[in-house]
Design a protein around this motif. Structure first.
Motif, PDB file in Angstrom:
ATOM      1  N   UNK A 184      -2.482  -0.125   0.973  1.00  0.00           N
ATOM      2  CA  UNK A 184      -2.733   0.436  -0.364  1.00  0.00           C
ATOM      3  C   UNK A 184      -4.181   0.233  -0.764  1.00  0.00           C
ATOM      4  N   UNK A 185      -4.701  -0.964  -0.488  1.00  0.00           N
ATOM      5  CA  UNK A 185      -6.102  -1.246  -0.816  1.00  0.00           C
ATOM      6  C   UNK A 185      -7.036  -0.359   0.010  1.00  0.00           C
ATOM      7  N   UNK A 186      -6.752  -0.219   1.286  1.00  0.00           N
ATOM      8  CA  UNK A 186      -7.597   0.616   2.155  1.00  0.00           C
ATOM      9  C   UNK A 186      -7.527   2.084   1.743  1.00  0.00           C
ATOM     10  N   UNK A 187      -6.350   2.523   1.306  1.00  0.00           N
ATOM     11  CA  UNK A 187      -6.228   3.903   0.842  1.00  0.00           C
ATOM     12  C   UNK A 187      -7.128   4.137  -0.359  1.00  0.00           C
ATOM     13  N   UNK A 188      -7.074   3.224  -1.330  1.00  0.00           N
ATOM     14  CA  UNK A 188      -7.895   3.400  -2.531  1.00  0.00           C
ATOM     15  C   UNK A 188      -9.386   3.345  -2.196  1.00  0.00           C
ATOM     16  N   UNK A 189      -9.752   2.444  -1.312  1.00  0.00           N
ATOM     17  CA  UNK A 189     -11.161   2.349  -0.918  1.00  0.00           C
ATOM     18  C   UNK A 189     -11.622   3.601  -0.177  1.00  0.00           C
ATOM     19  N   UNK A 190     -10.742   4.170   0.634  1.00  0.00           N
ATOM     20  CA  UNK A 190     -11.151   5.300   1.482  1.00  0.00           C
ATOM     21  C   UNK A 190     -11.388   6.579   0.694  1.00  0.00           C
ATOM     22  N   UNK A 191     -11.022   6.593  -0.570  1.00  0.00           N
ATOM     23  CA  UNK A 191     -11.332   7.750  -1.422  1.00  0.00           C
ATOM     24  C   UNK A 191     -12.834   7.822  -1.684  1.00  0.00           C
ATOM     25  N   UNK A 243     -17.306   2.497   6.502  1.00  0.00           N
ATOM     26  CA  UNK A 243     -16.848   1.144   6.820  1.00  0.00           C
ATOM     27  C   UNK A 243     -15.431   1.151   7.396  1.00  0.00           C
ATOM     28  N   UNK A 244     -14.647   2.146   6.980  1.00  0.00           N
ATOM     29  CA  UNK A 244     -13.243   2.216   7.402  1.00  0.00           C
ATOM     30  C   UNK A 244     -13.088   3.047   8.675  1.00  0.00           C
ATOM     31  N   UNK A 245     -13.994   4.002   8.885  1.00  0.00           N
ATOM     32  CA  UNK A 245     -13.912   4.931  10.013  1.00  0.00           C
ATOM     33  C   UNK A 245     -13.709   4.247  11.364  1.00  0.00           C
ATOM     34  N   UNK A 246     -14.386   3.144  11.669  1.00  0.00           N
ATOM     35  CA  UNK A 246     -14.189   2.516  12.989  1.00  0.00           C
ATOM     36  C   UNK A 246     -12.765   2.016  13.234  1.00  0.00           C
ATOM     37  N   UNK A 247     -11.986   1.904  12.168  1.00  0.00           N
ATOM     38  CA  UNK A 247     -10.625   1.372  12.285  1.00  0.00           C
ATOM     39  C   UNK A 247      -9.577   2.479  12.239  1.00  0.00           C
ATOM     40  N   UNK A 248      -9.995   3.728  12.476  1.00  0.00           N
ATOM     41  CA  UNK A 248      -9.080   4.870  12.363  1.00  0.00           C
ATOM     42  C   UNK A 248      -7.871   4.717  13.285  1.00  0.00           C
ATOM     43  N   UNK A 249      -8.069   4.248  14.506  1.00  0.00           N
ATOM     44  CA  UNK A 249      -6.960   4.131  15.447  1.00  0.00           C
ATOM     45  C   UNK A 249      -5.921   3.105  14.974  1.00  0.00           C
ATOM     46  N   UNK A 250      -6.407   2.069  14.301  1.00  0.00           N
ATOM     47  CA  UNK A 250      -5.455   1.095  13.735  1.00  0.00           C
ATOM     48  C   UNK A 250      -4.578   1.761  12.683  1.00  0.00           C
ATOM     49  N   UNK A 251      -5.206   2.562  11.829  1.00  0.00           N
ATOM     50  CA  UNK A 251      -4.436   3.269  10.793  1.00  0.00           C
ATOM     51  C   UNK A 251      -3.433   4.228  11.428  1.00  0.00           C
ATOM     52  N   UNK A 252      -3.857   4.938  12.462  1.00  0.00           N
ATOM     53  CA  UNK A 252      -2.962   5.898  13.128  1.00  0.00           C
ATOM     54  C   UNK A 252      -1.781   5.191  13.791  1.00  0.00           C
ATOM     55  N   UNK A 253      -1.985   3.938  14.189  1.00  0.00           N
ATOM     56  CA  UNK A 253      -0.873   3.219  14.829  1.00  0.00           C
ATOM     57  C   UNK A 253       0.260   2.973  13.834  1.00  0.00           C
ATOM     58  N   UNK A 313      -1.304   8.326   3.877  1.00  0.00           N
ATOM     59  CA  UNK A 313      -2.160   8.539   2.707  1.00  0.00           C
ATOM     60  C   UNK A 313      -3.572   8.048   2.933  1.00  0.00           C
ATOM     61  N   UNK A 314      -3.690   6.919   3.631  1.00  0.00           N
ATOM     62  CA  UNK A 314      -5.010   6.356   3.915  1.00  0.00           C
ATOM     63  C   UNK A 314      -5.807   7.279   4.841  1.00  0.00           C
ATOM     64  N   UNK A 315      -5.166   7.791   5.895  1.00  0.00           N
ATOM     65  CA  UNK A 315      -5.838   8.711   6.817  1.00  0.00           C
ATOM     66  C   UNK A 315      -6.244   9.986   6.088  1.00  0.00           C
ATOM     67  N   UNK A 316      -5.377  10.458   5.211  1.00  0.00           N
ATOM     68  CA  UNK A 316      -5.703  11.681   4.443  1.00  0.00           C
ATOM     69  C   UNK A 316      -6.945  11.470   3.582  1.00  0.00           C
TER      70      UNK A 316
END
Length: 598
Positions: A378-385, A392-402, A417-420
């Motif tokens: 939830x925190x990462x989703x709000x930050x990624x907006x 800062x979040x882009x390098x961790x995209x594969x973690x989110x996709x997992x 939601x975070x990936x979106x």
């Protein structure tokens, strides 16, 4: 043969002596009272409650009622009605014993509480509480009777909704607030706070009354003064943490202005070095998270350098106490609900990395795992907006996709939601993910797999929509995506009238599809015209209506069926004479003049 106790209590010359002996007997050994119950002693004591020896009789009853076995028998006898009478009429010493006897008789006894209620006992207790309201001058001298009155009301109120309703009807709350203001006795405060906490579950009216009486600031002040009394702290937090109460923005603001958040942070930090949080720390965490969910307070908290909640949240996430990892993530998520705050937050060293470490941890149970990881996502989703947070979040995209492909729907929902949000405005990510056909197939599968989960049903189509709108136009790739049966999901977005923004996203995606393919004829088999018609209704958002009309214009050259032409023409005729939506009127008129409608 010894003379029965009942007879001894009827002999005036020795009654006082025998009452004293009887009291001494039951005080030393409570269970000894059970032998007296078969001797008719309770009936005689009940008679004495209406005499000048009422105080002694009530004290003996109170002692005997400490035993559960005694209590079960005694509550069925005619003891409670005269005790209620004593509450109404007695002087302070006798009143104290009457309250004590009622409290002991009703302890864990619904029958006893029912009798007190039916005999007017709630009214009697509330009347005396009102009569003996504490003040700065009287609070110490009357503390013992306050203790008994509040304790007795507490006992009959707990777990008995009808008693609570009766007390509320008798306007007890303002009286109890006075006890909170003036009493310094921890037990009295705990009794009163517990009663108020029970009251707050009874709906909007009592909650509004509590707000009007400034309950939150008063309770906050008690929390500061009684910081070393664990039972009072827990009682205060039970009141402040009542959702009916705490969800009110005014209460949230009062709590911040009272300075109590620093007290709550201190309470939370007492468990920082422990393996698990106790009840007090958990309630304190919930209060803090909910207060910071108010955007105005989040801004005040964020600017409060003395409180420094960002640092506290980071410490909680870095610690090994699982519950606090989730609390820290939730606090960051609530602070990250504005771009300005998110931009500042991502400058905090290791913040994004810490959130992903929270995601990577193992947890003691599946319940805790879902709770904490959901908070981090939830925190990462709000930050990624926020645009500045995306790199800062882009390098961790594969973690989110997992987590998109996990078997835990709450985590699937938040990760999608975070990936979106991360993909919005980022053509490279959108293009990369849109070419991942197994991912697209998996996303479509999620909608079918989690039909019961409204969040997933909403987020997955929005992510697919974002990949198309933000990605580089590629007709071959788009054809492959359409073969994954994404179009029904996109068109379903256009039906969510309660969320016009989602409708807009849906139609913009359809528009991009038509432009990319160069021909919208393939979409006619998806019943796209029916969806267009749904967006032309009078109750549709004007922006959505314009987009639907534009889709009709783009498809017009492919329309050949008379039935389709007829129904669309009827809508165009209606809109072309509209006086409430002039842009739609103009566009509908233009479409009417073009082929095949002309």
């Amino acid at each position: 043969m010894p003379e029965p106790h009942t007879q001894l209590l009827r002999r005036p010359s020795i009654i006082d002596q025998h009452l004293a002996t009887l009291l001494q007997t039951v005080s030393i050994e409570v269970e000894a009272g059970s032998e007296l119950l078969t001797d008719g002693i309770v009936d005689r004591l009940a008679e004495l409650l209406s005499s000048d020896r009422a105080e002694q009789a009530a004290e003996i009853i109170a002692e005997m009622a400490k035993s559960e076995d005694n209590r079960i028998i005694m509550v069925q006898q005619a003891v409670i009605p005269p005790l209620v009478g004593m509450v109404h009429n007695s002087q302070l010493r006798a009143l104290r014993q009457a309250c004590r006897a009622i409290g002991n008789m009703c302890f864990e006894s619904q029958t006893g509480r029912d009798i007190v209620l039916s005999e007017g006992g709630v009214n009697a207790l509330v009347s005396r509480l009102n009569e003996l309201r504490p003040s700065e001058q009287t609070v110490k001298s009357q503390n013992e009777v306050h203790y008994m009155l509040c304790g007795s009301l507490h006992t009959i109120c707990m777990d008995h909704e009808e008693v609570q309703k009766e007390a509320i009807k008798l306007k007890t709350l303002p009286i109890l607030i006075d006890y909170l203001k003036h009493s310094t006795d921890g037990t009295v405060l705990r009794f009163v706070l517990n009663i108020i906490a029970a009251f707050l579950d009874h709906g909007e009216e009592i909650t509004e009354a509590a707000i009007e009486l400034n309950l939150a600031p008063i309770a906050s002040e008690i929390l500061k003064k009684q910081k070393d009394d664990e039972t009072v702290k827990e009682a205060v937090l039970d009141v402040l943490g009542n959702f009916n109460f705490l969800e009110k923005p005014l209460i949230q603001m009062q709590l911040y202005q009272s300075g109590v958040l620093s007290q709550i942070v201190d309470i939370i930090n007492t468990s920082l070095d422990e393996t698990d949080a106790d009840a007090i720390e958990r309630i304190a965490s919930e209060i803090l998270v909910l207060v910071v969910s108010h955007d105005g307070i989040a801004q005040l908290v964020f600017e409060d350098k003395a409180l420094d909640l960002t640092k506290e949240a980071m410490d909680w996430m870095k610690g090994y106490q699982e519950h606090l990892k989730g609390t820290g993530a939730l606090v960051i998520g609530n602070l990250a609900t504005s771009d300005l705050r998110s931009s500042a937050l991502v400058e905090t060293p290791e913040l994004v990395e810490t959130l992903f470490k929270v995601l990577d941890c193992d947890y003691s149970s599946d319940e805790m795992l879902v709770k904490v990881k959901h908070a981090a996502l939830s925190a990462l989703r709000n930050l990624s907006i926020c645009e500045t947070a995306k790199p800062r979040i882009r390098p961790h995209l594969q973690t989110l996709l997992s987590y998109v492909t996990s078997d835990m729907p709450m985590l699937v929902y938040k990760s999608v939601g975070c990936v979106r949000c991360l993909t919005r405005g980022n053509s490279d990510i959108a293009t990369e993910l849109s070419h991942n056909i197994p991912l697209i197939q998996g996303l479509v599968g999620l909608v079918d797999k989690y039909k019961y989960h409204n969040g997933i049903q909403g987020e997955v189509p929005r992510l697919i929509s974002t990949l198309i709108v933000e990605g580089q136009p590629d007709s071959n790739n788009l054809t492959q995506m359409l073969e994954c049966k994404i179009m029904p999901l996109i068109l379903q977005m256009t039906t969510t009238k309660e969320f016009p923004q989602i409708q807009v996203e849906g139609w913009l995606t359809v528009q991009k599809v038509i432009h990319t393919l160069g021909d919208g004829s393939s979409l006619l088999s998806e019943n796209i015209l029916k969806f267009c018609e749904g967006s032309l209704a009078d109750d549709t958002n004007p922006n959505v209506r314009i987009l639907a009309l534009n889709i009709i214009r783009l498809l017009s050259s492919s329309l050949t069926k008379e039935e389709d032409l007829h129904e669309i023409t009827e809508h165009l005729n209606r809109l072309s004479v509209s006086t409430t939506d002039l842009p739609a009127q103009q566009l509908a008129s233009e479409i009417k003049q073009s082929k095949p409608f002309n």
